[in-house]
Design a protein around this motif. Structure first.
Motif, short mmCIF file in Angstrom:
data_model
loop_
_atom_site.label_atom_id
_atom_site.label_comp_id
_atom_site.label_asym_id
_atom_site.label_seq_id
_atom_site.Cartn_x
_atom_site.Cartn_y
_atom_site.Cartn_z
N LEU A 46 11.68 19.30 31.99
CA LEU A 46 13.12 19.15 31.74
C LEU A 46 13.61 19.96 30.55
O LEU A 46 14.81 20.10 30.34
CB LEU A 46 13.44 17.66 31.53
N HIS A 47 12.70 20.52 29.78
CA HIS A 47 13.08 21.31 28.62
C HIS A 47 13.51 22.71 29.07
O HIS A 47 12.88 23.32 29.92
CB HIS A 47 11.89 21.41 27.66
N LYS A 48 14.63 23.20 28.52
CA LYS A 48 15.12 24.54 28.85
C LYS A 48 15.19 24.73 30.37
O LYS A 48 14.58 25.64 30.94
CB LYS A 48 14.26 25.61 28.19
N ILE A 49 15.95 23.87 30.98
CA ILE A 49 15.97 23.75 32.43
C ILE A 49 16.46 25.02 33.12
O ILE A 49 16.17 25.27 34.28
CB ILE A 49 16.81 22.51 32.83
N TYR A 50 17.22 25.86 32.39
CA TYR A 50 17.76 27.08 33.00
C TYR A 50 16.86 28.29 32.78
O TYR A 50 17.23 29.41 33.12
CB TYR A 50 19.17 27.36 32.48
N GLY A 51 15.67 28.06 32.22
CA GLY A 51 14.75 29.17 32.00
C GLY A 51 13.38 28.84 32.57
O GLY A 51 13.21 27.86 33.30
N ASP A 52 12.42 29.68 32.26
CA ASP A 52 11.06 29.45 32.75
C ASP A 52 10.43 28.23 32.08
O ASP A 52 10.79 27.86 30.96
CB ASP A 52 10.17 30.68 32.45
N ILE A 53 9.45 27.63 32.77
CA ILE A 53 8.69 26.52 32.18
C ILE A 53 7.91 27.05 30.98
O ILE A 53 7.22 28.06 31.08
CB ILE A 53 7.71 25.93 33.23
N ARG A 54 8.01 26.35 29.86
CA ARG A 54 7.40 26.83 28.61
C ARG A 54 6.01 26.24 28.36
O ARG A 54 5.53 26.26 27.24
CB ARG A 54 8.32 26.50 27.43
N ASP A 55 5.41 25.66 29.38
CA ASP A 55 4.04 25.15 29.25
C ASP A 55 3.17 25.94 30.21
O ASP A 55 3.44 25.99 31.42
CB ASP A 55 4.00 23.66 29.60
N THR A 452 32.61 -3.92 12.82
CA THR A 452 32.24 -2.64 13.42
C THR A 452 32.61 -1.49 12.49
O THR A 452 33.42 -1.66 11.57
CB THR A 452 32.92 -2.42 14.78
N PHE A 453 32.02 -0.35 12.73
CA PHE A 453 32.32 0.85 11.93
C PHE A 453 32.00 2.07 12.79
O PHE A 453 31.41 1.95 13.87
CB PHE A 453 31.49 0.86 10.64
N PHE A 454 32.42 3.23 12.32
CA PHE A 454 32.08 4.48 13.01
C PHE A 454 31.04 5.23 12.20
O PHE A 454 31.01 5.17 10.97
CB PHE A 454 33.32 5.33 13.24
N GLU A 455 30.18 5.94 12.91
CA GLU A 455 29.16 6.74 12.26
C GLU A 455 29.01 8.04 13.04
O GLU A 455 29.36 8.11 14.22
CB GLU A 455 27.81 6.00 12.25
N ASP A 456 28.49 9.05 12.40
CA ASP A 456 28.21 10.31 13.10
C ASP A 456 26.86 10.22 13.79
O ASP A 456 25.90 9.71 13.22
CB ASP A 456 28.19 11.48 12.10
N PHE A 457 26.82 10.73 15.01
CA PHE A 457 25.57 10.79 15.76
C PHE A 457 25.29 12.25 16.11
O PHE A 457 26.16 12.95 16.61
CB PHE A 457 25.67 9.96 17.04
N GLU A 458 24.07 12.69 15.82
CA GLU A 458 23.71 14.10 16.04
C GLU A 458 22.78 14.22 17.24
O GLU A 458 21.88 13.41 17.43
CB GLU A 458 23.01 14.64 14.78
N TYR A 459 23.01 15.24 18.07
CA TYR A 459 22.05 15.54 19.13
C TYR A 459 21.91 17.06 19.28
O TYR A 459 22.76 17.83 18.86
CB TYR A 459 22.42 14.87 20.45
N ASN A 460 20.80 17.46 19.89
CA ASN A 460 20.39 18.86 19.93
C ASN A 460 21.06 19.62 21.06
O ASN A 460 21.23 19.09 22.17
CB ASN A 460 18.87 18.90 20.08
N LEU A 461 21.43 20.87 20.81
CA LEU A 461 22.09 21.71 21.83
C LEU A 461 21.21 22.89 22.25
O LEU A 461 21.70 23.85 22.84
CB LEU A 461 23.42 22.24 21.29
N ILE A 462 19.92 22.81 21.98
CA ILE A 462 19.05 23.95 22.26
C ILE A 462 19.05 24.28 23.76
O ILE A 462 18.92 25.45 24.16
CB ILE A 462 17.61 23.68 21.75
N ASN A 463 19.23 23.26 24.61
CA ASN A 463 19.23 23.50 26.06
C ASN A 463 20.58 23.99 26.57
O ASN A 463 20.73 24.29 27.76
CB ASN A 463 18.84 22.23 26.82
N ALA A 464 21.57 24.08 25.69
CA ALA A 464 22.90 24.52 26.12
C ALA A 464 22.98 26.03 26.22
O ALA A 464 23.82 26.57 26.94
CB ALA A 464 23.97 24.00 25.15
N VAL A 465 22.12 26.73 25.48
CA VAL A 465 22.26 28.19 25.37
C VAL A 465 21.14 28.90 26.13
O VAL A 465 20.02 28.40 26.22
CB VAL A 465 22.26 28.63 23.90
N ASP A 466 21.48 30.04 26.69
CA ASP A 466 20.47 30.85 27.36
C ASP A 466 19.54 31.48 26.33
O ASP A 466 19.96 31.77 25.20
CB ASP A 466 21.15 31.98 28.17
N ASP A 467 18.30 31.66 26.72
CA ASP A 467 17.39 32.31 25.77
C ASP A 467 16.23 32.95 26.51
O ASP A 467 16.07 32.78 27.72
CB ASP A 467 16.88 31.32 24.72
#
Length: 683
Positions: A46-55, A452-467
């Motif tokens: 599932l990693h880098k789904i738009y490119g070759d398998i990296r294993d 309740t309160f609001f907080e920032d949540f971070e997630y990775n976008l490495i799979n969003a870009v072609d490489d």
């Protein structure tokens, strides 16, 4: 729907006897694959789904595997794989780098052809070899969907934790502006953390509750629930999905009442139900773009419904709706053979849920149609109902994105009201049916402020870009505000005067005390708006007992799915023989644990909190519930552990609230939920 979850929110506390989720030692299946190796394989598939398998090992399997070489490795004798290979050789499959929608019949058929192959694999090596092989060939969206549902439902992958979809296919969860910034960061090789915002301005009152529908945890809950309980599920795949139709009702009911509570918190009216013959009041501009295929279509305010070419006419939806309402009025569904299925009982809701969705479990889809699924497509296509502009599917045509559109909740309020019509046709519970003789709730209290309160949540976008492998990755991520609440406990004192130990079910609900006009809800109005907060089983020896239930223990919620980075790290440790630390993670089907409470407001939004302690021996559908802490959430394989209808004892009309208020096994207090504007920002 686009599974609430939804993890509705929900879609809600659906409890199905689950796979014991990840137990990451080196357990082996018949094929000898260790759980840690399986996790490793799924991570890389599932990693880098738009490119070759990296294993390299998986890449080797993908390049050398012949799916049809040994048909004895499939429990269906290879029928599914031969069918898929035939379409592949005939060039019938959707090309790569094209949008995918589960509501597109042909695209769904292709994804399910791959699922059919994977679910019939007898050993892990065959499973992973097929997955690697078809990952290189099939459309990426079809592949991701097929792999997710296969991992969820195959006994071979019982202990695998699926990575968060918002890191696998970030385009469906992330604003276009942020995706563009991520591409610039990759091109310039400069790491970046980019702030995401919700899709609109303060000129749109719906923006006040965008944090709910656009929350990526809510989106994950919704799509995961629909993977656990797919409308296309056929029992021939492996097992029966217990109470699937009722689960469909409950998860979406809970999404709807939770959304209304958020609206009350923000001084908005409850959401109106959608009407086919009236305009769609709220427009929506998604601010999201497909990875391939253009932008998600926008819809202006006050659009009149139009027939959608090749999908449905509005008058057909009205006819299907009237047939369903007739069935409720008659008290029976007519199946394909003309037989009557009685729905005037506590299991009638299950049949009705299958009919309204409609799933393959529907007893007569030809007559009752597929109201829910068709409505999602019709509503999603109103930007281009006749295909003049060749626009891609709208947000309502993906379970990942559907809750972003305010009209999603209007659609589900419309269907929820049909379900209410059925529930209100059933006789109210009698005092005898509600009483747990000899057991009383003596006191209910809250420890800690409901805040309740609001907080920032971070997630990775490495799979969003072609490489390419030649250019190194740079750290690219986004952070977005999300709702959370401070920890609290619900404290309950219960007396057992039976003189012997009993099993008890503790059910906790809350509903807003006042409506949007400041008028107190009647008990009957309140109970239909009740949010399920928790449900658990306890053994009660004779005497008086004090229970404390932490908010973090709630059976309706689940923690955040581990990030890709965490999964890679923990899997590496597990392969080296260490404990992976992933055993705490359940299925992602419950609502996010930080969404247990509605937002509330500065003044404190008042709620009625009720605790019902009922007879566990009568309620329990499986043994050992008081010892099990693993499966009191939305569900997975097996039998649903609670015999009672979802929402019991508040699921039926209450003509006289004194019946409840006089029950000794029923506790009722008023509480306030505060939001003081606290915002924990990203560093």
């Amino acid at each position: 729907m686009g599974t609430v979850n939804m993890k509705v929110l929900l879609l809600f506390a659906l409890v199905a006897a689950a796979a014991a989720w990840p137990n990451f030692g080196f357990q082996s299946d018949a094929g000898g694959a260790a759980d840690a190796q399986k996790q490793h394989d799924v991570n890389f598939l599932l990693h880098k789904i738009y490119g070759d398998i990296r294993d390299s090992n998986l890449k080797g399997k993908a390049d050398s595997f012949d799916p049809e070489a040994n048909l004895s490795h499939y429990s269906d004798g290879g029928k599914a794989v031969q069918k898929l290979m035939r379409d592949l050789k005939d060039n019938r499959l959707l090309q790569q780098r094209h949008w995918f929608s589960l509501f597109n019949p042909r695209q769904r058929e292709e994804a399910l052809m791959l699922f059919d192959v994977l679910i019939h694999c007898k050993d892990w090596d065959t499973f992973v070899s097929n997955a690697a092989y078809f990952r290189q060939i099939m459309n990426e969206g079809e592949f991701v969907y097929a792999l997710y549902v296969a991992v969820i439902h195959s006994p071979l992958s019982e202990h695998v934790v699926l990575p968060p979809l918002y890191e696998v296919t970030p385009h469906l969860f992330t604003n276009s502006e942020v995706i563009e910034a991520a591409y610039r960061a990759k091109q310039t090789q400069k790491p970046g953390k980019f702030k995401s915002s919700f899709t609109g301005t303060k000129k749109n009152p719906e923006q006040r509750v965008a944090y709910f529908g656009e929350d990526i945890g809510m989106n994950t809950h919704h799509v995961t629930w629909h993977m656990e309980f797919p409308f296309w599920w056929d029992d021939k795949y492996s097992h029966h999905l217990d109470r699937k139709g009722e689960n469909f009702f409950w998860v979406h009911h809970q999404l709807t009442v939770r959304f209304d509570a958020e609206r009350l918190s923000n001084y908005l009216d409850p959401v109106d139900e959608l009407h086919w013959e009236k305009p769609i009041v709220q427009g929506f501009a998604p601010h999201t773009t497909y990875k391939y295929g253009g932008q998600f279509p926008s819809r202006p305010d006050n659009v009149d419904f139009e027939d959608v070419d090749g999908v449905a006419r509005i008058r057909d939806l009205l006819i299907v709706e009237s047939r369903i309402r007739d069935a409720i009025a008659h008290g029976y569904i007519v199946d394909r053979a003309g037989n009557h299925i009685d729905i005037m009982n506590e299991r009638g809701i299950d049949v009705l849920g299958d009919v309204i969705e409609s799933s393959l479990y529907s007893p007569n889809v030809q007559y009752y149609g597929a109201l829910h699924n068709t409505a999602h497509i019709v509503l999603g296509r109103q930007s281009d109902p006749h295909g003049k502009y060749d626009l891609p599917p709208g947000v309502l045509e993906h379970f990942e994105t559907a809750t972003r559109d305010p009209s999603f909740f209007r659609l589900h309020k419309y269907m929820d009201n049909i379900f209410k019509e059925h529930k209100d046709s059933l006789p109210p519970y009698t005092v005898e049916e509600l009483t747990f003789a000899g057991v009383s709730v003596d006191n209910v209290a809250i420890e800690g402020e409901l805040e309740t309160f609001f907080e920032d949540f971070e997630y990775n976008l490495i799979n969003a870009v072609d490489d390419t492998e030649q250019i190194p990755d740079v750290e690219i991520s986004t952070y977005v505000p999300r709702l959370n609440h401070k920890d609290f406990k619900i404290k309950i004192d219960v007396s057992n005067n039976k003189g012997q130990e009993v099993l008890a079910t503790v059910r906790i609900f809350a509903w807003p005390h006042l409506d949007n006009n400041g008028i107190e809800f009647t008990f009957d109005e309140g109970r239909w708006n009740a949010i399920e907060l928790d449900k658990f089983w306890v053994k009660l020896p004779a005497g008086t007992h004090h229970f404390e239930r932490k908010s973090s223990e709630s059976a309706v919620t689940v923690p955040d799915v581990p990030s890709f980075a965490t999964l890679f790290e923990k899997t590496k440790e597990a392969l080296a023989g260490a404990d992976s630390g992933l055993t705490d993670f359940e299925s992602a089907t419950g609502i996010p644990n930080r969404f247990l409470l509605p937002k509330g407001n500065e003044q404190g939004l008042e709620f009625d909190l009720v605790v019902a302690v009922t007879d566990g021996a009568a309620d329990a559908a499986v043994d050992g519930l008081h010892e099990n802490t693993e499966f009191n959430h939305y569900g997975s394989h097996g039998k649903y552990p609670d015999n009672r209808p979802h929402g019991y004892p508040l699921d039926r009309k209450v003509p006289d609230e004194r019946v409840f208020e006089d029950l000794p096994n029923f506790g009722h207090i008023q509480v306030k939920v505060f939001n003081h504007g606290e915002y924990i920002q990203h560093d």
